[in-house]
Design a protein around this motif. Structure first.
Motif, short mmCIF file in Angstrom:
data_model
loop_
_atom_site.label_atom_id
_atom_site.label_comp_id
_atom_site.label_asym_id
_atom_site.label_seq_id
_atom_site.Cartn_x
_atom_site.Cartn_y
_atom_site.Cartn_z
N UNK A 32 15.61 4.44 13.57
CA UNK A 32 16.27 5.13 12.45
C UNK A 32 15.60 4.78 11.14
N UNK A 33 15.36 3.48 10.93
CA UNK A 33 14.79 3.03 9.66
C UNK A 33 13.39 3.59 9.45
N UNK A 34 12.56 3.58 10.50
CA UNK A 34 11.20 4.10 10.38
C UNK A 34 11.22 5.59 10.04
N UNK A 35 12.08 6.34 10.70
CA UNK A 35 12.16 7.78 10.42
C UNK A 35 12.64 8.02 8.99
N UNK A 36 13.65 7.27 8.58
CA UNK A 36 14.17 7.41 7.21
C UNK A 36 13.09 7.10 6.17
N UNK A 41 4.74 2.05 4.43
CA UNK A 41 5.71 3.13 4.25
C UNK A 41 6.11 3.27 2.79
N UNK A 42 5.40 2.54 1.93
CA UNK A 42 5.67 2.65 0.49
C UNK A 42 5.20 4.00 -0.04
N UNK A 43 5.97 4.56 -0.96
CA UNK A 43 5.56 5.79 -1.63
C UNK A 43 4.72 5.44 -2.86
N UNK A 44 4.07 6.46 -3.44
CA UNK A 44 3.32 6.23 -4.68
C UNK A 44 4.25 5.66 -5.76
N UNK A 45 5.46 6.19 -5.82
CA UNK A 45 6.42 5.74 -6.82
C UNK A 45 6.76 4.26 -6.64
N UNK A 46 6.89 3.82 -5.40
CA UNK A 46 7.19 2.41 -5.14
C UNK A 46 6.07 1.52 -5.67
#
Length: 223
Positions: A51-55, A201-206
């Motif tokens: 669940x966490x990976x998909x989220x 799994x970090x986004x650019x914003x993170x």
């Protein structure tokens, strides 16, 4: 190998996210996950991880689509890149100083010190929160990163001269907007955090919201 984080999902956070994700296409997924949750503890942990990976994957997709390559965001990425370079230079200085000290001891007939290895790795510091982000999400992002793939372990038995230059990678399309990265390349660690979807799994914003002091060097000396 996927890391298993034994932590139950925060259904309220997931529900809030999936109400608007991709125009509500997966709106019912949270309710479905709740119905499918196994009774067995080990199976629950594996299901929690799924669940966490998909989220986090869906979250990164959404945030990266919304990300704007503004001057302010570019400047923050350059600051992070410079911090990583500073730490790599610190490693080089420490390695050189250690070699000099050990050579001095050996010259004084302290032969026991002759065989040694000093390892160094750029790592996340103890505080790995993301400004403006819920602690639950910050924790998930931290635990599911493959830090071994992002942080290259260095040791005194290899050539460490200006190590960050040896691991520069070609600037990606968006990075071509940043003259400094076109000229110098992007450090391995920053590129991996931004673009290596198998490791981060970090986004650019993170990444833009990281603080330079959240990176540090850890050493291990063995004889």
């Amino acid at each position: 190998m996927t890391r298993i984080l034994s932590r139950p999902p925060r259904w309220d956070i997931l529900e809030k996210f999936y109400r608007v994700f991709d125009k509500g296409r997966k709106r019912g997924c949270v309710e479905q996950w709740q119905k499918e949750m196994p009774k067995n503890l080990l199976e629950q942990e594996l299901f929690d991880t799924k669940i966490h990976i998909e989220f986090l994957t869906d979250r990164r997709e959404k945030l990266n689509k919304e990300f704007r390559w503004t001057f302010a965001n570019m400047k923050k990425l350059i600051t992070m890149d410079q911090r990583i370079r500073e730490l790599n230079n610190e490693i080089s200085r420490t390695f050189n100083a250690t070699k000099k000290d050990i050579a001095g001891l050996v010259a004084q007939k302290h032969e026991w010190y002759k065989e040694y290895e000093l390892e160094a790795e750029i790592c996340p510091a103890n505080d790995w929160s993301i400004a403006g982000e819920h602690e639950y999400i910050s924790d998930l992002l931290f635990w599911y990163v493959n830090w071994d793939a992002i942080n290259i372990l260095a040791n005194t038995n290899e050539d460490h001269h200006e190590r960050h230059k040896a691991y520069n990678v070609p600037a990606w399309k968006q990075m071509m907007l940043i003259d400094k990265f076109v000229e110098d390349g992007v450090t391995w660690e920053l590129d991996a955090l931004l673009y290596d979807t198998d490791a981060s799994l970090y986004s650019f914003k993170d990444v833009v919201r990281f603080r330079p002091e959240q990176f540090e060097v850890r050493y291990k000396l063995s004889f």
